[in-house]
Design an enzyme around this catalytic site. Structure first.
Site, mmCIF file in Angstrom:
data_model
loop_
_atom_site.group_PDB
_atom_site.id
_atom_site.type_symbol
_atom_site.label_atom_id
_atom_site.label_comp_id
_atom_site.label_asym_id
_atom_site.label_seq_id
_atom_site.Cartn_x
_atom_site.Cartn_y
_atom_site.Cartn_z
ATOM 1 N N CYS A 350 0.790 -1.231 0.000
ATOM 2 C CA CYS A 350 0.000 0.000 0.000
ATOM 3 C C CYS A 350 0.826 1.287 0.000
ATOM 4 O O CYS A 350 0.455 2.241 -0.701
ATOM 5 C CB CYS A 350 -1.014 -0.003 1.135
ATOM 6 S SG CYS A 350 -0.430 -0.614 2.716
ATOM 7 N N ARG A 379 7.213 -10.844 5.605
ATOM 8 C CA ARG A 379 6.880 -10.567 6.998
ATOM 9 C C ARG A 379 7.602 -11.567 7.882
ATOM 10 O O ARG A 379 7.621 -12.771 7.597
ATOM 11 C CB ARG A 379 5.364 -10.644 7.221
ATOM 12 C CG ARG A 379 4.608 -9.628 6.385
ATOM 13 C CD ARG A 379 3.135 -9.684 6.597
ATOM 14 N NE ARG A 379 2.439 -8.822 5.651
ATOM 15 C CZ ARG A 379 1.125 -8.749 5.513
ATOM 16 N NH1 ARG A 379 0.342 -9.491 6.293
ATOM 17 N NH2 ARG A 379 0.580 -7.946 4.619
ATOM 18 N N GLN A 397 0.555 -11.236 -2.598
ATOM 19 C CA GLN A 397 -0.817 -10.779 -2.401
ATOM 20 C C GLN A 397 -1.431 -10.346 -3.731
ATOM 21 O O GLN A 397 -0.768 -9.685 -4.534
ATOM 22 C CB GLN A 397 -0.856 -9.602 -1.426
ATOM 23 C CG GLN A 397 -0.547 -9.966 0.006
ATOM 24 C CD GLN A 397 -0.725 -8.787 0.939
ATOM 25 O OE1 GLN A 397 -0.219 -7.706 0.682
ATOM 26 N NE2 GLN A 397 -1.458 -8.983 2.013
ATOM 27 N N ASP A 399 -3.212 -7.849 -4.583
ATOM 28 C CA ASP A 399 -3.421 -6.647 -3.789
ATOM 29 C C ASP A 399 -4.018 -5.521 -4.631
ATOM 30 O O ASP A 399 -3.492 -5.202 -5.705
ATOM 31 C CB ASP A 399 -2.068 -6.204 -3.229
ATOM 32 C CG ASP A 399 -2.168 -5.634 -1.835
ATOM 33 O OD1 ASP A 399 -3.279 -5.590 -1.303
ATOM 34 O OD2 ASP A 399 -1.123 -5.251 -1.293
ATOM 35 N N HIS A 401 -5.563 -1.420 -4.299
ATOM 36 C CA HIS A 401 -5.829 -0.210 -3.530
ATOM 37 C C HIS A 401 -6.627 0.718 -4.419
ATOM 38 O O HIS A 401 -6.212 1.038 -5.537
ATOM 39 C CB HIS A 401 -4.524 0.411 -3.046
ATOM 40 C CG HIS A 401 -3.817 -0.483 -2.082
ATOM 41 N ND1 HIS A 401 -2.809 -1.336 -2.475
ATOM 42 C CD2 HIS A 401 -4.017 -0.713 -0.755
ATOM 43 C CE1 HIS A 401 -2.398 -2.042 -1.432
ATOM 44 N NE2 HIS A 401 -3.122 -1.689 -0.380
ATOM 45 N N LYS A 482 -12.199 -2.885 8.920
ATOM 46 C CA LYS A 482 -12.161 -3.808 7.790
ATOM 47 C C LYS A 482 -13.305 -4.814 7.873
ATOM 48 O O LYS A 482 -13.885 -5.050 8.936
ATOM 49 C CB LYS A 482 -10.834 -4.559 7.751
ATOM 50 C CG LYS A 482 -10.564 -5.433 8.971
ATOM 51 C CD LYS A 482 -9.257 -6.203 8.832
ATOM 52 C CE LYS A 482 -8.982 -7.054 10.077
ATOM 53 N NZ LYS A 482 -7.808 -7.933 9.904
ATOM 54 N N HIS A 528 -8.396 -0.804 0.807
ATOM 55 C CA HIS A 528 -7.461 -1.919 0.645
ATOM 56 C C HIS A 528 -8.295 -3.178 0.393
ATOM 57 O O HIS A 528 -9.287 -3.403 1.090
ATOM 58 C CB HIS A 528 -6.635 -2.151 1.902
ATOM 59 C CG HIS A 528 -5.861 -0.964 2.369
ATOM 60 N ND1 HIS A 528 -4.485 -0.933 2.407
ATOM 61 C CD2 HIS A 528 -6.263 0.245 2.849
ATOM 62 C CE1 HIS A 528 -4.075 0.223 2.888
ATOM 63 N NE2 HIS A 528 -5.136 0.954 3.173
#
Length: 659
Positions: A350, A379, A397, A399, A401, A482, A528
């Site tokens: 992000c 991570r 991911q 992912d 945005h 979320k 997100h």
């Protein structure tokens, strides 16, 4: 004696004699309720059934067949286990024994450095059943911290908890077990007392449907420099049937373990040379992964997303701006000191997507701006938490945005819910639960007003869709609330996969702006969103859901052709070529081994279709079809089989694209 009046959850009232308990209340409602009751909620706080009820209180009965009730059963069973251990192993020290999802555990230090064996677990179970048969009452007692330290003088881990509370340590066990300077404990026999906030079942006789499962090592309070204890895990349920069902599910889960299947099916591996939590994908696994990624890319193209790519590491200043170094540093890999600054492997995509938005002036006409990346992130997960693909250190991911105006947010979130559910359905999931995670009061950025606004937008999207949801207080990320979407797999387990987050904070922290229709500058809202969650985790869940039997469109190898003898290999290759031209993933195993052995081996590979060809097939242009889980067919025309096969794949692929 004066009576008291209490209110029930439905708003009705009951009048009871002074000193009545929740168990008395349950009995006044019905014998079945009293039998099923294990605890109560009184004015919002969980309480023992045997505690006197205050006049005017609001009371609900907690029964054994609810999540809250099972929690009470499991915590009470953990106390019984500790009592059994201290009977069998005089001098044993016990530390903490909480209820956990589907079970409980207790940590012990045995005298003389002894370790538990499988035979010991059987003995502990037998002793627990003796304690349950004694129907010992759980009696709550309260004392000062000094009195508690005296009572548990021979239990150093309990004394440590009390002393840590004295020093106002912030550990969760301290906060829940010792409150307001008072130590609460439960005694269920003259021989055994355990420090605990409760509640517990009225007596040990309310327990009995349990199973001890395994022993593992556990550091006291998670400190690797502290004492190593032995953790005994168990499970407990409200009935014999519920216990049996859970144990059966565990057996099925063991058969479906994605790590075991990944090895058996040659899909991927975790070489020790790489280090923990890192996987390499073998060709067959990579085929399935490519199908998943290609599907994701196509769906995002259809959904008007714009594709972006970002690097694997970034300067520390980026993560200072985003807030990750303030709130997420423990989950990041250590910094790398370079000649031009400090760098981190990225834990999220992000912040970099915010830089793309900020790279030039934006107009309201560009919004919603939907950015998509199959982005690799890293991570640092502790070694003890790693679990195959489900808890991993390097992953990808899917992912997105999405930058929207405040007016666009509700519609965009509603559209995202449709998008997420369609993707999950495409891969065979159709049982969903929804959770709305709200602000952690100890870990957030931004104002309460902005958080309330973002939370309400997500709530409205769920309710507009008519979706039932649970609220998870304090479970949100530091930058916004979320929606988590869980799926239930083929054996009834729940998996958290997809997430939609509303974020008012990162646009503020990165000073993102767009020019509105009024020619003034405005702050966008950032959404997100991950559909799979991560490619790796989703693959692991899929592998367990299907037990390795991927549907034909997703299977790494769809068809295998087996010639009966060497003389049939040329014809078998012709069948392979025709299937390959039709788009099938197909191979042939020659007649070096006996046909039965090759069929058995192919079935273990969970291939959807095994085709066998012999003399008659060569003469008539046919194949014998041995479908996975179906009846064998002889003499099927090759062209007919190819049509059936391609129709099946086309139909399921079309369903996936339009789910």
């Amino acid at each position: 004696m004066a009576n008291i009046t209490v209110s029930l959850p439905d708003g009705s009232e009951r009048e009871l004699p002074q000193g009545s308990t929740a168990l008395d209340l349950a009995g006044s409602i019905g014998k079945r309720l009293a039998k099923a009751a294990v605890a109560a909620t009184v004015d919002g706080a969980e309480t023992d059934l045997t505690a006197p009820l205050p006049d005017g209180s609001v009371v609900s009965i907690i029964t054994a067949d609810t999540d809250d009730g099972r929690h009470v059963l499991r915590h009470s069973t953990s106390h019984v286990m500790a009592q059994a251990v201290t009977r069998l192993f005089p001098g044993a020290k016990f530390s903490i024994g909480p209820a956990i999802e589907n079970g409980f555990y207790y940590d012990f230090e045995l005298p003389g450095g002894k370790t538990f064996s499988d035979d010991d677990l059987a003995s502990i179970e037998a002793e627990m059943r003796s304690i349950i048969a004694e129907n010992q009452p759980f009696e709550r007692i309260e004392m000062t911290m000094d009195e508690g330290a005296d009572l548990f003088a021979d239990q150093p881990y309990k004394v440590d908890l009390i002393n840590r509370f004295r020093e106002q340590a912030s550990d969760a066990e301290d906060a829940t077990e010792i409150q307001g300077g008072v130590v609460s404990a439960y005694r269920n026999s003259p021989e055994f007392v355990d420090m605990c906030v409760g509640p517990h079942v009225p007596s040990t006789g309310k327990l009995g449907h349990f199973k001890l499962q395994k022993v593992a090592g556990a550091y006291w309070r998670g400190n690797e420099k502290g004492p190593m204890l032995q953790r005994v895990y168990g499970t407990a349920w409200e009935s014999k049937e519920a216990l049996a069902q859970h144990l059966h599910q565990l057996e099925e889960a063991a058969k479906r373990d994605h790590r075991k299947l990944a090895t058996e099916l040659d899909l991927l591996s975790f070489p020790s040379e790489l280090g923990g939590g890192l996987a390499v994908w073998h060709p067959k696994g990579a085929i399935v992964r490519k199908i998943m990624e290609d599907y994701s890319r196509l769906r995002h193209e259809q959904g008007d997303y714009e594709f972006v790519f970002t690097p694997h590491l970034a300067n520390a200043k980026l993560f200072e701006t985003s807030g990750h170094l303030d709130f997420y540093a423990d989950g990041m890999y250590p910094p790398m000191e370079m000649d031009n600054g400090t760098y981190y492997m990225k834990p999220m995509n992000c912040p970099m997507h915010c830089l793309i938005f900020k790279s030039r002036q934006r107009s309201y006409r560009e919004l919603p701006l939907r950015l998509f990346e199959l982005g690799n992130v890293y991570r640092y997960e502790r070694a003890g938490t790693l679990h195959g693909l489900l808890r991993i250190r390097g992953f990808t991911q899917d992912d997105s945005h999405i930058y929207v105006t405040k007016e666009q947010m509700a519609d965009e979130v509603a559209g995202l819910l449709d998008f997420v559910l369609s993707v999950l359905r495409a891969f065979g999931f159709d049982d969903f639960t929804f959770n709305l995670s709200t602000k952690d009061p100890e870990k957030y950025v931004g104002t309460d007003e902005i958080w309330d606004e973002a939370t309400e937008a997500l709530r409205q999207a769920l309710e507009t869709h008519g979706l039932e949801y649970a609220v998870k207080d304090g479970d949100a990320a530091f930058y916004g609330p979320k929606i988590d979407i869980d799926v239930r797999d083929a054996i009834g387990r729940s998996w958290q996969l997809s997430t939609i987050q509303a974020d008012f904070q990162l646009p503020e922290r990165f000073d993102l702006e767009y020019v509105g229709a009024d020619n003034n500058r405005h702050r966008p809202i950032m959404l997100h969103r991950a559909l799979f969650g991560s490619i790796e985790r989703f693959f692991g869940v899929l592998l367990e859901h299907y037990a390795g039997n991927f549907p034909t469109w997703l299977a790494p190898l769809q068809v295998r052709v087996l010639p009966v003898a060497t003389a049939h290999e040329e014809y078998a290759q012709q069948v392979v070529d025709r299937l390959g031209q039709a788009g099938a993933r197909v191979d042939m195993i020659g007649a070096g081994d006996a046909l039965g052995k090759r069929i058995r081996s192919s079935k273990l590979e969970k291939i959807p279709y095994i085709l066998v060809v012999g003399d008659d097939d060569v003469e008539h242009g046919t194949v014998g079809v041995n479908p996975r889980g179906g009846e064998v067919e002889r003499g099927v025309d090759v062209g007919e089989f190819i049509t059936r096969f391609t129709d099946e794949v086309a139909e399921t692929t079309e369903q996936a694209l339009t789910a």
